[in-house]
Design a protein around this motif. Sequence first.
Motif, PDB file in Angstrom:
ATOM      1  N   ARG A  40     -12.864   8.715  -0.807  1.00 22.14           N
ATOM      2  CA  ARG A  40     -11.499   9.234  -0.753  1.00 22.14           C
ATOM      3  C   ARG A  40     -10.650   8.570   0.338  1.00 22.14           C
ATOM      4  N   PHE A  41     -11.289   7.779   1.183  1.00 21.83           N
ATOM      5  CA  PHE A  41     -10.536   7.072   2.228  1.00 21.83           C
ATOM      6  C   PHE A  41     -10.086   5.684   1.763  1.00 21.83           C
ATOM      7  N   ASN A  42     -10.240   5.400   0.497  1.00 24.28           N
ATOM      8  CA  ASN A  42      -9.786   4.126  -0.052  1.00 24.28           C
ATOM      9  C   ASN A  42      -8.276   4.199  -0.290  1.00 24.28           C
ATOM     10  N   GLN A  43      -7.523   4.267   0.803  1.00 23.67           N
ATOM     11  CA  GLN A  43      -6.078   4.507   0.728  1.00 23.67           C
ATOM     12  C   GLN A  43      -5.247   3.435   1.433  1.00 23.67           C
ATOM     13  N   ALA A  44      -5.907   2.448   2.024  1.00 25.01           N
ATOM     14  CA  ALA A  44      -5.184   1.520   2.902  1.00 25.01           C
ATOM     15  C   ALA A  44      -4.979   0.148   2.261  1.00 25.01           C
ATOM     16  N   ALA A  45      -4.692   0.124   0.971  1.00 28.71           N
ATOM     17  CA  ALA A  45      -4.569  -1.151   0.260  1.00 28.71           C
ATOM     18  C   ALA A  45      -3.432  -2.018   0.793  1.00 28.71           C
ATOM     19  N   ALA A  46      -2.449  -1.412   1.443  1.00 33.51           N
ATOM     20  CA  ALA A  46      -1.305  -2.170   1.952  1.00 33.51           C
ATOM     21  C   ALA A  46      -1.507  -2.634   3.392  1.00 33.51           C
ATOM     22  N   ILE A  47      -2.676  -2.373   3.961  1.00 37.75           N
ATOM     23  CA  ILE A  47      -2.955  -2.724   5.355  1.00 37.75           C
ATOM     24  C   ILE A  47      -4.138  -3.688   5.411  1.00 37.75           C
ATOM     25  N   SER A  48      -4.074  -4.684   6.265  1.00 39.53           N
ATOM     26  CA  SER A  48      -5.203  -5.594   6.463  1.00 39.53           C
ATOM     27  C   SER A  48      -6.150  -4.981   7.492  1.00 39.53           C
ATOM     28  N   LEU A  49      -7.110  -4.226   7.024  1.00 38.46           N
ATOM     29  CA  LEU A  49      -8.046  -3.556   7.926  1.00 38.46           C
ATOM     30  C   LEU A  49      -8.971  -4.552   8.618  1.00 38.46           C
ATOM     31  N   GLY A  50      -9.393  -5.563   7.853  1.00 43.63           N
ATOM     32  CA  GLY A  50     -10.289  -6.574   8.409  1.00 43.63           C
ATOM     33  C   GLY A  50      -9.656  -7.942   8.363  1.00 43.63           C
ATOM     34  N   HIS A  51      -9.559  -8.478   7.147  1.00 41.38           N
ATOM     35  CA  HIS A  51      -8.919  -9.773   6.908  1.00 41.38           C
ATOM     36  C   HIS A  51      -9.613 -10.899   7.684  1.00 41.38           C
ATOM     37  N   TYR A  52     -10.934 -10.852   7.744  1.00 41.98           N
ATOM     38  CA  TYR A  52     -11.685 -11.887   8.446  1.00 41.98           C
ATOM     39  C   TYR A  52     -12.019 -13.040   7.491  1.00 41.98           C
ATOM     40  N   THR A  53     -12.020 -14.245   8.042  1.00 44.24           N
ATOM     41  CA  THR A  53     -12.273 -15.434   7.228  1.00 44.24           C
ATOM     42  C   THR A  53     -13.599 -15.343   6.485  1.00 44.24           C
ATOM     43  N   HIS A  54     -14.623 -14.842   7.182  1.00 39.01           N
ATOM     44  CA  HIS A  54     -15.950 -14.731   6.565  1.00 39.01           C
ATOM     45  C   HIS A  54     -16.216 -13.299   6.088  1.00 39.01           C
ATOM     46  N   GLU A  55     -15.189 -12.644   5.555  1.00 37.77           N
ATOM     47  CA  GLU A  55     -15.282 -11.231   5.193  1.00 37.77           C
ATOM     48  C   GLU A  55     -16.343 -10.968   4.133  1.00 37.77           C
TER      49      GLU A  55
END
Length: 471
Positions: free
Chosen positions: A316-331
Motif C-alpha cells: 500500500r506504500f506504492n504511492q511515490a511514482a512521481a518521486i525519485s526515491l532511489g534513481h541509482y545508476t546500478h539500481e
Amino acid sequence: MSRHASLPGGGLADTEGDINLGEARQRWWAAQSEPVREGLAEDGRYFLHQALSTPCLDLLAGAQGTVLTSVSGKQYLDFHGNSVHQLGHGHPSVVARVQQQLADLPFAPRRYTHPVAIECARTLAELAPGDLNRVLFAPGGSEAVGIALKLARFITGNSKVVSLWDAFHGASLDAISVGGEACFRAGMGPLMAGVERIPPPTRYRGVWYRGEGEDLHYADYLEYVIEKEGGIGAFIAEPIRNTDVQVPSRAYWQRIREICDRHKVLLIVDEIPNALGRTGHWFSFEQFGIEPDIICLGKGLGGGVVPFAALITRDRFNQAAAISLGHYTHEKSPIGCAAALATIAVIREEGLLAKVRDDALFMERELTALIDCHPLIGQVRGTGLLWALDLVEDHQSRTRASQAAEQVLYRCLALGLSFKVSQGNVIQLSPPLTVSRAELAHAIVILDLALGQVEASLEQENPHVCQTTVC
C-alpha cells in the motif's frame, strides 16, 4: 594512544570498531614480513586515511570459505567479515552465478528491466511477511536507508525521525544523521534536521534491568518523544544491534510495534548486517514476532562478492511514482541480483537456517563456560551466529576493559583469529554461516588462550586485579 582517545573532530574512537592508531597497531605492523609492510606503506601512500581502517592490518592474497590468507602465508579465521560473509568468501555457487551473469548481461540501464531483477524482487517479496512485497534495489546499505527515510516522509507527511543512540545505519550524511554513533558525526557540521534519539535497550548496563521484559521502559522513551515532539514519521532501528550484539526482549519489540501503530509512525528495521540467516531466521525481527513497515537489506545480500542492497516495503506504500526515491545508476544491477539469488538459494539448499540455530546452542554453551575461567568476561550474549564477550575490569562496576580487549584482539590475530571489537571492550564474533563445528571450537580455544595470556599479564602488573581461575 588510549582506546578512549578522542578523534580529531571530537568523539571517542571506541565505538564502531577496533581502534587502528597507537602503539598496539604499530607493534603489529612492525612485526609483519617485509612484503606486507611494503604493501601497507603503499596503501597508506595512495588511499585517503580514515578512522577504523587506516593503517590496515595485513596485505591479503586470498580468501576462501572462512579463511583469509596474507601474502606472507599467514591465515586468519574470519569471524568479522564486515557482515557480508554469510556464505564465507568466494562461495562457488555465488561466483559461478555471477560469472554467468557477467557473460549474459553485466549491466542494465535504469530505463530497462530484466528477468534476473524481476526474479530477485519476487524472491525477496516472498521471503518477507504479510504485504511487504514492494522492492527497490540500491548499490549499498546506506543508500537503502536513505530511500527508507524518503519514503517514510512521503507516506506520513512527517519529516522527523526517532533513532537509537549507539546505532549505526551507514556512513553517508543522511545515514549518520539518523545514526547514533557520535564518532561518525564528529566535525561534520549541520546534518539532517528533525532527528530525535532515545537510549538503546541495553540489557547489561541498562538501568533497572532484572530479567526478561524488564527493558520495556526503553520502549516507553519512544512514546514520550512522539507525544512531546510531534511530527514524527518514522522510528528506525536494528532489531538486534550487530556491532556489540544487543538483543532486546520480545516484549520490548512488541511494545515498539504497538507504539508505532498507535501513533501512525512507520517502523523501519535496519536488517543490513543481520538478515539472511545470521540469527537463524531470514530476518532478525522474526524472532520478536513483529512485522515492520520497511526493511533495509544489504551487506550479505551480495553474497560477499557484489555490493548490493534492497528496500522492502508494504504494497500500500506504492504511492511515490512521481518521486525519485532511489534513481541509482546500478539500481537493478544484474550481477547484484544474480549474487542475491545465489545467496538465498545456497541458504535454502544447505539448510543454513537450521544449522545456525543448532550452532547457536554450541556457541552459548562453550562461550558461557569461559565465564568461570576468565574474570575479564562480564557477560556473554548472542543469538544464532552472532555473539559477544563483554570484557570488564570488575563485575560489580562493569567498567569497560578497553585496553584488555585491544590486547586480546592482537593476541588472537597472532593466533589466527580475526574479529571485531566494538564499544571499546566488546569482542564480537560473527563467523560465516557455513563455518564448521571444528572451526567454531578452534576459535573458542584461541579465545580461551588469548584471554588467559592477557589476564596473566594484567595480574603481573597488578596482583589484585583479574586473578584467573584454572579450568
